[in-house]
Design a protein around this motif. Structure first.
Motif, PDB file in Angstrom:
ATOM      1  N   MET A  59       0.813  -1.217   0.000  1.00  0.00           N
ATOM      2  CA  MET A  59       0.000   0.000   0.000  1.00  0.00           C
ATOM      3  C   MET A  59       0.840   1.258   0.000  1.00  0.00           C
ATOM      4  N   GLY A  60       1.948   1.231   0.752  1.00  0.00           N
ATOM      5  CA  GLY A  60       2.766   2.429   0.870  1.00  0.00           C
ATOM      6  C   GLY A  60       3.341   2.877  -0.453  1.00  0.00           C
ATOM      7  N   ALA A  61       3.886   1.928  -1.217  1.00  0.00           N
ATOM      8  CA  ALA A  61       4.468   2.290  -2.510  1.00  0.00           C
ATOM      9  C   ALA A  61       3.408   2.781  -3.479  1.00  0.00           C
ATOM     10  N   ALA A  62       2.229   2.153  -3.453  1.00  0.00           N
ATOM     11  CA  ALA A  62       1.141   2.596  -4.331  1.00  0.00           C
ATOM     12  C   ALA A  62       0.727   4.027  -3.997  1.00  0.00           C
ATOM     13  N   THR A  63       0.697   4.346  -2.704  1.00  0.00           N
ATOM     14  CA  THR A  63       0.308   5.693  -2.285  1.00  0.00           C
ATOM     15  C   THR A  63       1.371   6.716  -2.653  1.00  0.00           C
ATOM     16  N   VAL A  64       2.633   6.386  -2.397  1.00  0.00           N
ATOM     17  CA  VAL A  64       3.712   7.307  -2.750  1.00  0.00           C
ATOM     18  C   VAL A  64       3.731   7.547  -4.259  1.00  0.00           C
ATOM     19  N   GLU A  65       3.542   6.496  -5.034  1.00  0.00           N
ATOM     20  CA  GLU A  65       3.504   6.654  -6.490  1.00  0.00           C
ATOM     21  C   GLU A  65       2.376   7.594  -6.908  1.00  0.00           C
ATOM     22  N   ARG A  66       1.218   7.456  -6.293  1.00  0.00           N
ATOM     23  CA  ARG A  66       0.088   8.336  -6.614  1.00  0.00           C
ATOM     24  C   ARG A  66       0.418   9.785  -6.256  1.00  0.00           C
ATOM     25  N   LEU A  67       1.044  10.016  -5.103  1.00  0.00           N
ATOM     26  CA  LEU A  67       1.388  11.381  -4.701  1.00  0.00           C
ATOM     27  C   LEU A  67       2.447  11.975  -5.617  1.00  0.00           C
ATOM     28  N   LEU A  68       3.377  11.151  -6.066  1.00  0.00           N
ATOM     29  CA  LEU A  68       4.382  11.631  -7.013  1.00  0.00           C
ATOM     30  C   LEU A  68       3.733  12.040  -8.332  1.00  0.00           C
ATOM     31  N   ALA A 120       9.979  21.506   8.465  1.00  0.00           N
ATOM     32  CA  ALA A 120       8.584  21.501   8.891  1.00  0.00           C
ATOM     33  C   ALA A 120       7.839  20.394   8.156  1.00  0.00           C
ATOM     34  N   ILE A 121       7.394  19.381   8.903  1.00  0.00           N
ATOM     35  CA  ILE A 121       6.606  18.295   8.331  1.00  0.00           C
ATOM     36  C   ILE A 121       5.142  18.699   8.365  1.00  0.00           C
ATOM     37  N   ASP A 122       4.444  18.572   7.249  1.00  0.00           N
ATOM     38  CA  ASP A 122       3.030  18.920   7.221  1.00  0.00           C
ATOM     39  C   ASP A 122       2.130  17.740   7.600  1.00  0.00           C
ATOM     40  N   ILE A 123       2.357  16.613   6.955  1.00  0.00           N
ATOM     41  CA  ILE A 123       1.436  15.477   7.127  1.00  0.00           C
ATOM     42  C   ILE A 123       2.244  14.193   7.231  1.00  0.00           C
ATOM     43  N   VAL A 124       1.781  13.284   8.092  1.00  0.00           N
ATOM     44  CA  VAL A 124       2.369  11.960   8.226  1.00  0.00           C
ATOM     45  C   VAL A 124       1.356  10.932   7.740  1.00  0.00           C
ATOM     46  N   VAL A 125       1.822   9.964   6.958  1.00  0.00           N
ATOM     47  CA  VAL A 125       1.008   8.810   6.576  1.00  0.00           C
ATOM     48  C   VAL A 125       1.751   7.570   7.077  1.00  0.00           C
ATOM     49  N   ASP A 126       1.103   6.822   7.955  1.00  0.00           N
ATOM     50  CA  ASP A 126       1.778   5.722   8.662  1.00  0.00           C
ATOM     51  C   ASP A 126       1.223   4.371   8.229  1.00  0.00           C
ATOM     52  N   PHE A 127       2.045   3.628   7.465  1.00  0.00           N
ATOM     53  CA  PHE A 127       1.683   2.277   7.040  1.00  0.00           C
ATOM     54  C   PHE A 127       2.349   1.200   7.894  1.00  0.00           C
ATOM     55  N   VAL A 263     -10.533  -4.364  -0.271  1.00  0.00           N
ATOM     56  CA  VAL A 263     -10.363  -3.003  -0.788  1.00  0.00           C
ATOM     57  C   VAL A 263      -9.201  -3.017  -1.777  1.00  0.00           C
ATOM     58  N   PHE A 264      -9.325  -2.241  -2.825  1.00  0.00           N
ATOM     59  CA  PHE A 264      -8.333  -2.179  -3.891  1.00  0.00           C
ATOM     60  C   PHE A 264      -7.218  -1.223  -3.488  1.00  0.00           C
ATOM     61  N   VAL A 265      -5.975  -1.643  -3.677  1.00  0.00           N
ATOM     62  CA  VAL A 265      -4.836  -0.851  -3.234  1.00  0.00           C
ATOM     63  C   VAL A 265      -4.825   0.533  -3.860  1.00  0.00           C
ATOM     64  N   ASP A 266      -5.207   0.647  -5.122  1.00  0.00           N
ATOM     65  CA  ASP A 266      -5.209   1.965  -5.770  1.00  0.00           C
ATOM     66  C   ASP A 266      -6.282   2.878  -5.193  1.00  0.00           C
ATOM     67  N   ASP A 267      -7.379   2.294  -4.716  1.00  0.00           N
ATOM     68  CA  ASP A 267      -8.422   3.115  -4.099  1.00  0.00           C
ATOM     69  C   ASP A 267      -7.955   3.673  -2.757  1.00  0.00           C
ATOM     70  N   VAL A 268      -7.156   2.904  -2.030  1.00  0.00           N
ATOM     71  CA  VAL A 268      -6.573   3.409  -0.778  1.00  0.00           C
ATOM     72  C   VAL A 268      -5.656   4.590  -1.091  1.00  0.00           C
ATOM     73  N   ALA A 269      -4.805   4.433  -2.102  1.00  0.00           N
ATOM     74  CA  ALA A 269      -3.918   5.528  -2.494  1.00  0.00           C
ATOM     75  C   ALA A 269      -4.716   6.758  -2.908  1.00  0.00           C
ATOM     76  N   ASP A 270      -5.804   6.544  -3.643  1.00  0.00           N
ATOM     77  CA  ASP A 270      -6.617   7.666  -4.120  1.00  0.00           C
ATOM     78  C   ASP A 270      -7.254   8.430  -2.969  1.00  0.00           C
ATOM     79  N   ILE A 271      -7.776   7.716  -1.976  1.00  0.00           N
ATOM     80  CA  ILE A 271      -8.473   8.416  -0.888  1.00  0.00           C
ATOM     81  C   ILE A 271      -7.489   9.213  -0.046  1.00  0.00           C
ATOM     82  N   ILE A 272      -6.271   8.687   0.132  1.00  0.00           N
ATOM     83  CA  ILE A 272      -5.250   9.446   0.863  1.00  0.00           C
ATOM     84  C   ILE A 272      -4.876  10.695   0.079  1.00  0.00           C
TER      85      ILE A 272
END
Length: 422
Positions: A59-68, A120-127, A263-272
């Motif tokens: 999940m973490g890599a999928a989310t980071v890829e989406r944010l990139l 200054a860190i704005d947001i943390v996402v913890d997997f 739940v689909f991994v890409d949907d988790v990345a999308d909601i974050i």
């Protein structure tokens, strides 16, 4: 919780296990919501600083890829330096990475500590927090320094709580029993759910004590490409190689018609990613949300979906009435989760099931043929020969040769020594 060593072994393959007092009551009722902003305080040329614990796994890599892909973020990932699947090329070159073992005091992660003191860190996402110690250490490091902490939790928390109804699990069901002996019994039944709920409770407590706001995402079994547990891939190969495997594809009797959530991994990345784009946290901060596919699903229907996508039509499934059935989904016994709250407050719209199946099946079919994924191929083959096709490994290898063009040298499996190797 499970009698099958196979399920436990698969779960320990992944980096995460390798898996509240009600969170609903954490928002103060005697004050109106304070307007929290995520993006408006930044200048147009300034990027949000996102710190991701994990970021290299499923999940973490999928989310980071989406944010990139979205852009506008400076991303820091913190993990033990393991690069799963293709994350070494897909993720690592595009982020700043700090090595840190979260089972150790975070003060030992000297580079990370120095970075957080100067940036200054704005947001943390913890997997990657699987015990309350990890959350306590993160709170100590980041208190008064961040605007939001997004914690990835699990529907396993409901396994250690008093669910008083037979419907889908709601966020408000995350209440531990008051009786100590019952709490201890529930916790022993599902240690993973117990520890993840402890993590949630740490976040709740720090916020009650004047700390940062949080959002908790409770996920059922996650499906999609690059799953480190290989569960979907094993089922997919079991179906496709059915003529080369004497063990029939089985479903426990109690799961024949029982609804399950995934739940689909890409949907988790999308909601974050969508949460990070919000200008305001009003109505969503300091709360938990269930996320899951909204379409009805059972284990037999999931298997039939895979089979149909492979072009094999409906698959023959045998009911397993034994005391120790082999099954890979679901990992909970309390049923599916209710996603109404996420639909209302997060605009949760998961991908159509047909898209999820097509994407996932196609990825694993290609992965079995790509030279880049040799290690993953060997892992999943080892799982099949050890737990699914141990009685005729030569026939299994023949199937890989005929269907995937893979030549595998036969070798004798070592004799079991009576110990669990997880």
């Amino acid at each position: 919780m499970y009698s099958s060593r196979f399920v436990l072994w698969l779960l320990f393959l992944s980096d995460f296990v390798q898996y509240t007092q009600a969170v609903e009551r954490t928002t103060s009722d005697d004050e109106g919501p304070e307007e929290k902003q995520l993006t408006n305080e930044k200048s147009p040329n300034e990027k949000l600083m996102i710190l991701v614990f994990g970021g290299n796994g499923f999940m973490g890599a999928a989310t980071v890829e989406r944010l990139l892909q979205d852009g506008g973020y400076e991303i820091i990932i913190v993990n033990r330096g393991n690069w799963y699947w293709d994350s070494r090329t897909r993720i690592k070159p595009h982020v700043q990475h700090f090595f840190c073992d979260r089972m150790q005091p975070i003060r030992l992660c000297i580079d990370l500590v120095e970075f957080t003191q100067n940036k200054a860190i704005d947001i943390v996402v913890d997997f990657s927090a699987y015990n309350p110690f990890s959350i306590k250490e993160a709170v100590q490091l980041l208190n008064n320094k961040i605007k939001l902490y997004i914690y990835i939790s699990t529907d396993s928390v409901y396994e250690v709580c008093l669910k008083q109804h037979t419907g889908n699990s709601k966020e408000s069901d995350a209440l531990r029993p008051e009786a100590r002996d019952q709490r201890e019994r529930f916790s022993a039944f599902d240690d993973y759910g117990h520890r993840k709920l402890q993590c949630e409770e740490e976040l709740v407590n720090q916020q009650h004590n004047g700390g940062f706001p949080y959002i908790i995402l409770r996920l059922p079994d996650v499906v999609g490409p690059r799953d480190n547990t290989y569960r979907w891939w094993i089922y997919q190969l079991w179906i496709k190689l059915g003529h080369y495997i004497s063990k029939p594809l089985t479903v426990p009797e109690f799961l024949n018609s029982r609804p399950i959530s995934v739940v689909f991994v890409d949907d988790v990345a999308d909601i974050i990613a969508n949460v990070l784009k919000r200008d305001s946290l009003v109505h969503i901060e300091n709360q938990a949300f269930n996320l899951a596919n909204s379409e009805p699903l059972t284990l037999p229907s999931l298997l039939n979906s895979i089979s149909s996508e492979l072009g094999l039509g409906n698959v023959t499934v045998t009911t397993d009435n034994s005391n120790s059935p082999t099954y890979l989904y679901p990992s909970v016994r309390r049923g599916p989760v209710d996603v109404t709250k996420a639909q209302q407050l997060l605009s949760w719209k998961p991908s159509p099931w047909e898209h999820i199946v097509a994407t996932t099946v196609t990825f694993y079919e290609n992965a079995m043929r790509e030279s880049y994924y040799v290690q993953q191929q060997q892992d999943v083959i080892n799982a099949l020969e050890s737990h699914i096709a141990a009685d005729n490994i030569k026939l299994l290898y023949k199937g890989f040769g005929e269907l995937y063009g893979k030549t595998i040298q036969y070798h004798e499996l070592p004799a079991a020594d009576g110990r669990d190797e997880l």
